[in-house]
Write an enzyme that holds these catalytic residues in place. Sequence first.
Site, PDB file in Angstrom:
ATOM      1  N   GLY A  41       0.726  -1.128   0.018  1.00  0.00           N
ATOM      2  CA  GLY A  41      -0.068   0.006   0.004  1.00  0.00           C
ATOM      3  C   GLY A  41       0.798   1.324  -0.031  1.00  0.00           C
ATOM      4  N   SER A  42       1.952   1.361  -0.483  1.00  0.00           N
ATOM      5  CA  SER A  42       2.856   2.371  -0.589  1.00  0.00           C
ATOM      6  C   SER A  42       2.220   3.427  -1.563  1.00  0.00           C
ATOM      7  CB  SER A  42       4.218   2.144  -0.762  1.00  0.00           C
ATOM      8  OG  SER A  42       4.505   1.758  -2.314  1.00  0.00           O
ATOM      9  N   LEU A  74      -9.264  -6.877 -13.691  1.00  0.00           N
ATOM     10  CA  LEU A  74     -10.655  -6.632 -13.536  1.00  0.00           C
ATOM     11  C   LEU A  74     -11.696  -7.392 -14.666  1.00  0.00           C
ATOM     12  CD1 LEU A  74     -10.652  -2.961 -12.446  1.00  0.00           C
ATOM     13  CD2 LEU A  74     -11.099  -4.814 -11.061  1.00  0.00           C
ATOM     14  N   ASN A 103      -4.463   3.036 -13.423  1.00  0.00           N
ATOM     15  CA  ASN A 103      -3.581   1.908 -12.758  1.00  0.00           C
ATOM     16  C   ASN A 103      -2.163   2.593 -12.881  1.00  0.00           C
ATOM     17  OD1 ASN A 103      -2.606  -0.582 -11.792  1.00  0.00           O
ATOM     18  ND2 ASN A 103      -1.766  -0.913 -13.913  1.00  0.00           N
ATOM     19  N   HIS A 155       1.834   1.438 -13.201  1.00  0.00           N
ATOM     20  CA  HIS A 155       2.747   0.275 -13.600  1.00  0.00           C
ATOM     21  C   HIS A 155       4.115   0.853 -13.482  1.00  0.00           C
ATOM     22  CE1 HIS A 155       3.681  -3.256 -15.404  1.00  0.00           C
ATOM     23  NE2 HIS A 155       4.557  -2.677 -16.177  1.00  0.00           N
ATOM     24  N   ALA A 191       9.029   8.090  -8.728  1.00  0.00           N
ATOM     25  CA  ALA A 191       8.144   8.045  -9.639  1.00  0.00           C
ATOM     26  C   ALA A 191       6.621   7.791  -9.350  1.00  0.00           C
ATOM     27  CB  ALA A 191       8.692   7.189 -10.908  1.00  0.00           C
TER      28      ALA A 191
END
Length: 207
Positions: free
Chosen positions: A12-13, A93, A107, A109, A179
Site C-alpha cells: 500500500g505504499s 478486472l 493504474n 505500472h 516516480a
Amino acid sequence: MMRIAVLVSGGGSNLQALIDSEKRGKLRSGRICLVIADREGAYALERAKHAGIKALLINKKALGKEPFEAALQEALLEADIDCVILAGFLSILGQTILDAYQNRIINVHPSLIPAFCGDGFYGLKVHEAALKRGVKLSGATVHYVNHITDGGEILLQKALPVKKDDTPESLQQRIMEKAEWQILPRAAEMLCRRLCKERNDAKRKTK
Ligand code: GRF
C-alpha cells in the site's frame, strides 16, 4: 468532489502516497472513500484504517472469480464510487466493472509502458526484465485501464536513470519513491478534475 475507491493487493505504499496527497490538499477534486483488498494480509488495509478510510477485504481466492467480481461491483455501487484507482492491485478486472467504469479507472505500472508490461509483468519481475535488457532509463506509468493488461491510454509517465549497480530491489524502490508516488496522486487529480468538469457541464446542459 469525486468519490474514489482504491484497489490494493500489497503493502500500500502507493495508497499511502494518495492519502498523503489528499492530506496535503494536492488531491483537491477527489476524496478516497473506500479501499478494497483482493487478498488477505494486504498491509494497505491497515494504512486505510489508520487514515480513517473504510477498508474492505474481498477475498478473491476464497470467493472465486465471478463472485469476487460481483462483490467488488456491489461494494463500489454501495459506496457510490465515481472513479477507481488500482494501486499495486494484482487482479485483472472483469468486463462488467470495466464497462461500468469506462475511462474512470487508472493504474500505476512500474515501467515506461510499452516496455516491460502486459501479462506476467508485475512487481519485481518488471525490474528484473528491465535490468536483463540493459535499459538505461526506466520509470513508471499511470494509464487508463481497459480490457488489455496495461493497454489503456497513458496519462502520465516519469523516467529515471537505471544505475550500473542497481538490483531489481533497488530499482523498484527508487521507481516507487521517485516516480510512482509522484505521478499517481497527480494523475488521480487529473482524472477527478476531468470528471468534475464533465459532471458540471452535464448539469448546465440540463438547466
Ligand atoms: C510495487 O511493485 C509497485 O511498483 C507496483 O505494485 C507493487 C506494490 O505497490 N505498483 P504498493 O506498495 O502495494 O503500492
